[in-house]
Scaffold this motif. Structure first.
Motif, short mmCIF file in Angstrom:
data_model
loop_
_atom_site.label_atom_id
_atom_site.label_comp_id
_atom_site.label_asym_id
_atom_site.label_seq_id
_atom_site.Cartn_x
_atom_site.Cartn_y
_atom_site.Cartn_z
N MET A 1 -21.36 -1.79 25.68
CA MET A 1 -20.92 -0.55 26.30
C MET A 1 -19.39 -0.52 26.29
O MET A 1 -18.74 -1.51 26.63
CB MET A 1 -21.45 -0.47 27.73
N ASN A 2 -18.84 0.61 25.96
CA ASN A 2 -17.39 0.78 25.95
C ASN A 2 -16.84 0.63 27.37
O ASN A 2 -17.40 1.16 28.32
CB ASN A 2 -17.05 2.16 25.38
N GLN A 3 -15.72 -0.07 27.48
CA GLN A 3 -15.11 -0.32 28.80
C GLN A 3 -14.57 0.94 29.47
O GLN A 3 -14.29 0.94 30.66
CB GLN A 3 -13.99 -1.36 28.66
N ASN A 4 -14.38 2.04 28.71
CA ASN A 4 -13.92 3.30 29.30
C ASN A 4 -15.01 3.99 30.11
O ASN A 4 -14.72 4.91 30.88
CB ASN A 4 -13.43 4.26 28.21
N VAL A 5 -16.25 3.56 29.96
CA VAL A 5 -17.37 4.11 30.72
C VAL A 5 -17.58 3.21 31.93
O VAL A 5 -18.02 2.07 31.80
CB VAL A 5 -18.64 4.20 29.86
N LYS A 6 -17.23 3.72 33.09
CA LYS A 6 -17.25 2.92 34.33
C LYS A 6 -18.58 3.08 35.07
O LYS A 6 -19.16 4.16 35.10
CB LYS A 6 -16.12 3.35 35.27
N THR A 7 -19.02 2.00 35.68
CA THR A 7 -20.20 2.02 36.54
C THR A 7 -19.84 2.69 37.86
O THR A 7 -18.71 2.57 38.33
CB THR A 7 -20.67 0.57 36.80
N ASN A 8 -20.80 3.40 38.44
CA ASN A 8 -20.62 4.05 39.73
C ASN A 8 -19.49 5.06 39.73
O ASN A 8 -18.73 5.17 40.70
CB ASN A 8 -20.39 3.03 40.85
N GLU A 9 -19.35 5.79 38.64
CA GLU A 9 -18.29 6.79 38.54
C GLU A 9 -18.82 8.02 37.79
O GLU A 9 -19.44 7.88 36.75
CB GLU A 9 -17.11 6.19 37.75
N VAL A 10 -18.60 9.19 38.34
CA VAL A 10 -18.98 10.42 37.67
C VAL A 10 -17.90 10.74 36.65
O VAL A 10 -16.71 10.64 36.95
CB VAL A 10 -19.13 11.58 38.69
N PHE A 11 -18.30 11.11 35.44
CA PHE A 11 -17.32 11.41 34.39
C PHE A 11 -17.89 12.45 33.44
O PHE A 11 -19.09 12.70 33.41
CB PHE A 11 -16.93 10.14 33.62
N ALA A 12 -17.01 13.06 32.67
CA ALA A 12 -17.39 13.99 31.61
C ALA A 12 -17.12 13.30 30.28
O ALA A 12 -16.01 12.79 30.07
CB ALA A 12 -16.60 15.28 31.72
N LEU A 13 -18.09 13.28 29.40
CA LEU A 13 -17.91 12.64 28.09
C LEU A 13 -16.69 13.17 27.36
O LEU A 13 -15.94 12.40 26.76
CB LEU A 13 -19.16 12.83 27.22
N LYS A 14 -16.46 14.48 27.42
CA LYS A 14 -15.35 15.08 26.68
C LYS A 14 -13.99 14.55 27.14
O LYS A 14 -13.02 14.59 26.40
CB LYS A 14 -15.38 16.61 26.76
N ASP A 15 -13.93 14.02 28.37
CA ASP A 15 -12.67 13.49 28.88
C ASP A 15 -12.39 12.05 28.44
O ASP A 15 -11.30 11.54 28.66
CB ASP A 15 -12.64 13.56 30.41
N LEU A 16 -13.36 11.41 27.80
CA LEU A 16 -13.18 10.03 27.36
C LEU A 16 -12.44 9.92 26.03
O LEU A 16 -12.01 8.83 25.65
CB LEU A 16 -14.54 9.33 27.22
N ILE A 17 -12.30 11.03 25.32
CA ILE A 17 -11.66 11.00 24.00
C ILE A 17 -10.63 12.11 23.91
O ILE A 17 -10.83 13.19 24.47
CB ILE A 17 -12.72 11.11 22.87
N SER A 18 -9.53 11.83 23.22
CA SER A 18 -8.44 12.81 23.06
C SER A 18 -8.35 13.27 21.61
O SER A 18 -8.74 12.54 20.69
CB SER A 18 -7.11 12.18 23.46
N TYR A 19 -7.81 14.45 21.43
CA TYR A 19 -7.56 14.97 20.09
C TYR A 19 -6.38 14.25 19.45
O TYR A 19 -5.46 13.82 20.15
CB TYR A 19 -7.25 16.48 20.13
#
Length: 108
Positions: A1-19
């Motif tokens: 699992m990529n370290q940018n995906v945190k446990t116990n945290e709400v996130f939006a996939l689109k915010d994990l990557i930049s243009y």
């Protein structure tokens, strides 16, 4: 699992990557021998040339719009929509605007 995906945290996939200006950015979220889950960010006008899918796949549009070419037919894909490819399906992706997507690829 990529370290940018945190446990116990709400996130939006689109915010994990930049243009990246003038190119396509990608980031593996999770992968093993039988699957890959990848995020991609396409700058406007960039794309992937026609190629064959190495497995069954589903594209999840996260932001913007793109044209999906699949087996000789074009499909417009917008944020919130999905598209499925069959293994060995000939396809391409062209960003009509800045476009982010998630790709689930099942390798068998």
């Amino acid at each position: 699992m990529n370290q940018n995906v945190k446990t116990n945290e709400v996130f939006a996939l689109k915010d994990l990557i930049s243009y990246e200006e003038g190119s396509i950015a990608n980031m593996d979220v999770a992968s093993n021998d039988s699957m890959k889950y990848v995020l991609m960010a396409f700058d406007e006008g960039t794309g992937l040339a026609p190629h064959r899918a190495p497995g069954n796949a589903i594209v999840f549009a996260l932001e913007g719009k793109a044209m999906i070419g699949y087996e000789g037919k074009d499909y417009e894909l917008s944020a919130g929509e999905c598209f499925r490819f069959e293994k060995n399906g000939l396809h391409s992706v062209t960003a009509n605007s800045r476009f982010k997507m998630a790709l689930l690829l099942i390798l068998e």
